[in-house]
Design an enzyme around this catalytic site. Structure first.
Site, mmCIF file in Angstrom:
data_model
loop_
_atom_site.group_PDB
_atom_site.id
_atom_site.type_symbol
_atom_site.label_atom_id
_atom_site.label_comp_id
_atom_site.label_asym_id
_atom_site.label_seq_id
_atom_site.Cartn_x
_atom_site.Cartn_y
_atom_site.Cartn_z
ATOM 1 N N GLU A 194 15.387 18.505 51.244
ATOM 2 C CA GLU A 194 15.563 18.549 49.717
ATOM 3 C C GLU A 194 15.841 17.516 48.931
ATOM 4 O O GLU A 194 17.211 17.896 48.523
ATOM 5 C CB GLU A 194 16.417 20.175 49.948
ATOM 6 C CG GLU A 194 15.062 21.042 50.841
ATOM 7 C CD GLU A 194 15.595 22.483 50.325
ATOM 8 O OE1 GLU A 194 16.518 22.793 49.862
ATOM 9 O OE2 GLU A 194 14.381 23.419 51.048
ATOM 10 N N GLU A 312 8.676 24.674 55.114
ATOM 11 C CA GLU A 312 10.237 26.083 55.181
ATOM 12 C C GLU A 312 9.057 26.561 54.043
ATOM 13 O O GLU A 312 8.737 26.448 52.877
ATOM 14 C CB GLU A 312 11.170 25.137 54.281
ATOM 15 C CG GLU A 312 12.106 24.090 55.532
ATOM 16 C CD GLU A 312 13.142 24.420 54.497
ATOM 17 O OE1 GLU A 312 13.541 24.868 53.716
ATOM 18 O OE2 GLU A 312 13.476 23.433 55.568
#
Ligand SMILES: *[C@@H]1O[C@H](CO)[C@@H](O)[C@H](O)[C@H]1NC(C)=O
Ligand SMILES: *[C@@H]1O[C@H](CO)[C@@H](O)[C@H](O)[C@H]1NC(C)=O
Ligand SMILES: *[C@@H]1O[C@H](CO)[C@@H](O)[C@H](O)[C@H]1NC(C)=O
Ligand SMILES: *[C@@H]1O[C@H](CO)[C@@H](O)[C@H](O)[C@H]1NC(C)=O
Ligand SMILES: *[C@@H]1O[C@H](CO)[C@@H](O)[C@H](O)[C@H]1NC(C)=O
Length: 384
Positions: A194, A312
């Site tokens: 991320e 995810e």
């Protein structure tokens, strides 16, 4: 049967020996158009995340249970953390910092431990997506590099631009990647979990843009390719778009990620995105936000002709979880997105349940059975 099987084995061995440069016979997962292949056949990416399998001091029996539980959902692929940066040695860790000097942990609590993770995954025919650092301050991550090399509290985004920091990260990546160059259990490497201009603290330089991170992606992905031509390279990002006209932060480039520009980088083999409508404040119609997010990334997959993974996603049990996951899995499968990994795997191990942030899926629960159903559907789609 036995005779036929050994003849086939001999024929395959002869074929690959006669054609050693054929990448289809290497046993490494390849990106091919909008999907993946293994030994020339479609390879289905379905599975889960287990960041903890190499970080929570598991013995090899518990590692086996972890991968057995995921394999029993029809999982082929698991995403895990290949990092833990510490300033005091403790538990499983991969790099120990003393001032600005980092020492790789090659021992039983370090890379030898990760060898066990790889061996356990291989036993269950699971391949690993290995993420090499974190935007957030869990298990070290970018801010440890910045703090140790440049001083406590320096801007998070110097991780992407400071030459000493880049060199230190490359040193770590080289040690990790080089160890598994010929290991087919590695599906691929990810540059960071991320990545964004901002991290867990609010210190930023004020100069970080999508271009900053795209340039870093070019540098780092080319660096990995210069060491390892066997494995795929991805980013590990949440998939933010960069549309100057948008007023939605998921789409307006404000996070420092331009999904399309990054997918276009030559040394990036596949795209990645995450979906968390509630933690992102995209909760007016969370199911629909996710559906559009999946479709928009699927469109990028088609435009750039590179596979994209929803790697995810999560909503909590009391947030309409069953309906949401059914909807999103169906959108992935029907829309042609390359693959999907849920956040996150759960197991019941020797010392109890594995970490649960509210999203963990333990064996023989509603969502676990749902995974079995959708993994079969995704395989059927890919094999059709
Ligand atoms: C970080 O955020 C806090 C709380 O909003 C604020 O008080 C502080 O001034 C900020 N620090 C910096 C360096 O921006
Ligand atoms: C933004 O909107 C303007 C006006 O509608 C349009 O001309 C322009 O192409 C848009 N830019 C992007 C990047 O979509
Ligand atoms: C849950 O999802 C279903 C299917 O989309 C929808 O009809 C329903 O309104 C949702 N319920 C809540 C409480 O959001
Ligand atoms: C596994 O752990 C979860 C979370 O603590 C628990 O809810 C579940 O009952 C456990 N399952 C088994 C079979 O022990
Ligand atoms: C889940 O259920 C299957 C089928 O009943 C059983 O064989 C298996 O042991 C169960 N797994 C766990 C972890 O409880």
């Amino acid at each position: 049967m036995t005779l036929c099987a050994s003849l086939v084995t001999l024929a395959l061995a002869a074929a690959s020996y006669a054609n050693p440069v054929s990448r289809a016979n290497t046993g490494y997962v390849q990106a091919s158009g909008q999907g993946f292949t293994l030994n020339g056949e479609p390879y289905t990416v379905f599975g889960s995340n287990s960041y903890w399998v190499g970080l929570t001091e598991l013995d090899t029996t518990d590692m086996d249970t972890t991968f057995a539980n995921i394999a029993a959902t029809g999982g082929t692929t698991v995403r895990t953390w290949g990092f833990n940066d510490v300033t005091t040695a403790s538990g499983d860790y991969y790099q120990l910092w003393d001032g600005s000097t980092a020492t790789i942990n090659y021992g039983a609590t370090g890379l030898e431990n990760f060898d066990n993770v790889v061996a356990a995954a291989a036993k269950y025919n699971i391949r690993l997506i290995v993420t090499l650092t974190n935007n957030w301050d869990n298990y070290g991550g970018m801010d440890v590099y910045v703090d140790q090399i440049l001083g406590e509290g320096q801007p998070h985004d110097y991780f992407y631009t400071n030459s000493e920091v880049i060199a230190a990260y490359q040193n770590y990546v080289k040690a990790f990647v080089s160890r598994y160059l010929t290991e087919p259990t590695i599906f691929g490497w990810e540059l960071a979990n991320e990545p964004r201009c901002t991290g867990s603290t609010n210190a930023t330089s004020g100069t970080c843009t999508t271009t900053t991170i795209t340039e870093w992606i070019k540098t780092m992905s080319a660096y990995i390719k210069s060491i390892d031509t066997n494995h795929l390279v991805g980013l590990g990002d949440e998939g933010w778009f960069n549309d100057a006209n948008s007023t939605d932060y998921a789409y307006d480039g404000s996070q420092g990620i331009d999904f399309n520009a990054n997918l276009a980088v030559d040394t990036i083999d596949f795209g990645t995105f995450h979906v968390y409508p509630f933690t992102w404040g995209e909760d007016t119609d969370p199911i629909e936000f996710g559906t559009e997010w999946i479709e928009n990334h699927r469109d990028s997959q088609a435009t750039y002709n590179k596979p994209v993974l929803m790697e995810e996603f999560g909503v909590f049990v009391d947030q309409n979880q069953t309906e949401t996951y059914e909807n999103w899995y169906s959108t992935v499968i029907d829309g042609g997105l390359a693959g999907v990994l849920i956040w996150q795997a759960g197991s019941n191990l020797t010392n109890g349940a594995t970490p649960d942030d509210g999203f963990a899926i333990y064996p023989n629960t509603t969502i676990y059975y749902m995974e079995q159903d959708y993994s079969a559907q995704l395989k059927a789609r890919n094999d059709a």
